[in-house]
Design a protein around this motif. Structure first.
Motif, PDB file in Angstrom:
ATOM      1  N   UNK A  29      81.022   3.393  65.402  1.00  0.00           N
ATOM      2  CA  UNK A  29      80.692   2.078  64.862  1.00  0.00           C
ATOM      3  C   UNK A  29      81.272   1.920  63.447  1.00  0.00           C
ATOM      4  N   UNK A  30      81.428   3.014  62.702  1.00  0.00           N
ATOM      5  CA  UNK A  30      82.056   2.939  61.380  1.00  0.00           C
ATOM      6  C   UNK A  30      83.528   2.542  61.510  1.00  0.00           C
ATOM      7  N   UNK A  31      84.232   3.115  62.476  1.00  0.00           N
ATOM      8  CA  UNK A  31      85.633   2.718  62.724  1.00  0.00           C
ATOM      9  C   UNK A  31      85.719   1.224  63.013  1.00  0.00           C
ATOM     10  N   UNK A  32      84.787   0.736  63.819  1.00  0.00           N
ATOM     11  CA  UNK A  32      84.763  -0.686  64.185  1.00  0.00           C
ATOM     12  C   UNK A  32      84.512  -1.546  62.949  1.00  0.00           C
ATOM     13  N   UNK A  33      83.551  -1.141  62.114  1.00  0.00           N
ATOM     14  CA  UNK A  33      83.224  -1.937  60.925  1.00  0.00           C
ATOM     15  C   UNK A  33      84.379  -1.963  59.922  1.00  0.00           C
ATOM     16  N   UNK A  34      85.116  -0.873  59.808  1.00  0.00           N
ATOM     17  CA  UNK A  34      86.297  -0.857  58.940  1.00  0.00           C
ATOM     18  C   UNK A  34      87.333  -1.847  59.475  1.00  0.00           C
ATOM     19  N   UNK A  35      87.523  -1.861  60.792  1.00  0.00           N
ATOM     20  CA  UNK A  35      88.517  -2.751  61.416  1.00  0.00           C
ATOM     21  C   UNK A  35      88.167  -4.228  61.247  1.00  0.00           C
ATOM     22  N   UNK A  36      86.871  -4.562  61.228  1.00  0.00           N
ATOM     23  CA  UNK A  36      86.464  -5.973  61.114  1.00  0.00           C
ATOM     24  C   UNK A  36      86.161  -6.375  59.670  1.00  0.00           C
ATOM     25  N   UNK A  37      86.389  -5.472  58.725  1.00  0.00           N
ATOM     26  CA  UNK A  37      86.247  -5.825  57.315  1.00  0.00           C
ATOM     27  C   UNK A  37      84.831  -5.778  56.777  1.00  0.00           C
ATOM     28  N   UNK A  38      83.917  -5.137  57.486  1.00  0.00           N
ATOM     29  CA  UNK A  38      82.550  -5.005  56.992  1.00  0.00           C
ATOM     30  C   UNK A  38      81.658  -6.179  57.366  1.00  0.00           C
ATOM     31  N   UNK A  54      78.583  -0.587  80.350  1.00  0.00           N
ATOM     32  CA  UNK A  54      78.624   0.524  81.305  1.00  0.00           C
ATOM     33  C   UNK A  54      77.228   1.024  81.693  1.00  0.00           C
ATOM     34  N   UNK A  55      76.190   0.534  81.010  1.00  0.00           N
ATOM     35  CA  UNK A  55      74.813   0.924  81.322  1.00  0.00           C
ATOM     36  C   UNK A  55      73.969  -0.307  81.641  1.00  0.00           C
ATOM     37  N   UNK A  56      74.527  -1.215  82.460  1.00  0.00           N
ATOM     38  CA  UNK A  56      73.836  -2.451  82.865  1.00  0.00           C
ATOM     39  C   UNK A  56      73.364  -3.275  81.680  1.00  0.00           C
ATOM     40  N   UNK A  57      74.218  -3.405  80.666  1.00  0.00           N
ATOM     41  CA  UNK A  57      73.950  -4.207  79.470  1.00  0.00           C
ATOM     42  C   UNK A  57      72.727  -3.756  78.689  1.00  0.00           C
ATOM     43  N   UNK A  58      72.472  -2.458  78.678  1.00  0.00           N
ATOM     44  CA  UNK A  58      71.386  -1.902  77.872  1.00  0.00           C
ATOM     45  C   UNK A  58      71.708  -2.118  76.396  1.00  0.00           C
ATOM     46  N   UNK A  59      70.668  -2.439  75.597  1.00  0.00           N
ATOM     47  CA  UNK A  59      70.866  -2.701  74.165  1.00  0.00           C
ATOM     48  C   UNK A  59      70.382  -1.523  73.336  1.00  0.00           C
ATOM     49  N   UNK A  60      71.171  -1.198  72.323  1.00  0.00           N
ATOM     50  CA  UNK A  60      70.837  -0.134  71.381  1.00  0.00           C
ATOM     51  C   UNK A  60      70.822  -0.722  69.975  1.00  0.00           C
ATOM     52  N   UNK A  61      69.840  -0.350  69.171  1.00  0.00           N
ATOM     53  CA  UNK A  61      69.796  -0.787  67.768  1.00  0.00           C
ATOM     54  C   UNK A  61      70.774   0.054  66.951  1.00  0.00           C
ATOM     55  N   UNK A  62      71.381  -0.599  65.962  1.00  0.00           N
ATOM     56  CA  UNK A  62      72.262   0.121  65.057  1.00  0.00           C
ATOM     57  C   UNK A  62      71.918  -0.295  63.624  1.00  0.00           C
ATOM     58  N   UNK A  63      71.949   0.660  62.716  1.00  0.00           N
ATOM     59  CA  UNK A  63      71.614   0.400  61.309  1.00  0.00           C
ATOM     60  C   UNK A  63      72.907   0.317  60.488  1.00  0.00           C
ATOM     61  N   UNK A  64      73.600  -0.816  60.609  1.00  0.00           N
ATOM     62  CA  UNK A  64      74.890  -0.967  59.936  1.00  0.00           C
ATOM     63  C   UNK A  64      74.762  -0.976  58.419  1.00  0.00           C
ATOM     64  N   UNK A  65      73.719  -1.623  57.904  1.00  0.00           N
ATOM     65  CA  UNK A  65      73.549  -1.686  56.448  1.00  0.00           C
ATOM     66  C   UNK A  65      73.349  -0.280  55.876  1.00  0.00           C
ATOM     67  N   UNK A  76      75.874   6.407  62.250  1.00  0.00           N
ATOM     68  CA  UNK A  76      77.217   6.248  62.818  1.00  0.00           C
ATOM     69  C   UNK A  76      77.225   6.716  64.269  1.00  0.00           C
ATOM     70  N   UNK A  77      77.172   5.787  65.200  1.00  0.00           N
ATOM     71  CA  UNK A  77      77.095   6.127  66.624  1.00  0.00           C
ATOM     72  C   UNK A  77      78.454   5.944  67.293  1.00  0.00           C
ATOM     73  N   UNK A  78      78.651   6.667  68.370  1.00  0.00           N
ATOM     74  CA  UNK A  78      79.906   6.556  69.115  1.00  0.00           C
ATOM     75  C   UNK A  78      79.898   5.289  69.962  1.00  0.00           C
TER      76      UNK A  78
END
Length: 92
Positions: A29-38, A54-65, A76-78
């Protein structure tokens, strides 16, 4: 060209440059955030989520801040091919 949907990472919401990215092996997710400018100034980064096709639209929380502003590497999750990163707007 970013490939078929199943091989893309899509970023929507309060990213500086929401876009579709080609999936790369071991992408985080850090690679993604760098690519989108934060995050934008209005983002609720710790309320973000990943929807995993790939997991039937299962949602996962992420702590980007925590990841971006505080350097909390445990946040930082894969990413997986077909993931959608959703960054909501915060309320002030």
């Amino acid at each position: 060209f970013v490939g078929p949907y199943s091989q893309q990472i899509r970023v929507i919401g309060e990213a500086a440059k929401p876009q579709t990215l080609p999936y790369k092996q071991h992408m985080t997710v850090l690679d993604v955030m760098i690519a989108v400018g934060g995050l934008t100034d209005f983002a609720a980064g710790n309320s973000a989520s990943i929807t995993r096709a790939s997991e039937n639209n299962k949602r996962y929380s992420v702590r980007l801040k925590d990841l971006i502003k505080r350097g909390d590497i445990s946040a930082n999750v894969e990413m997986k091919p077909g993931d959608i990163l959703i960054i909501p707007q915060g309320w002030f």
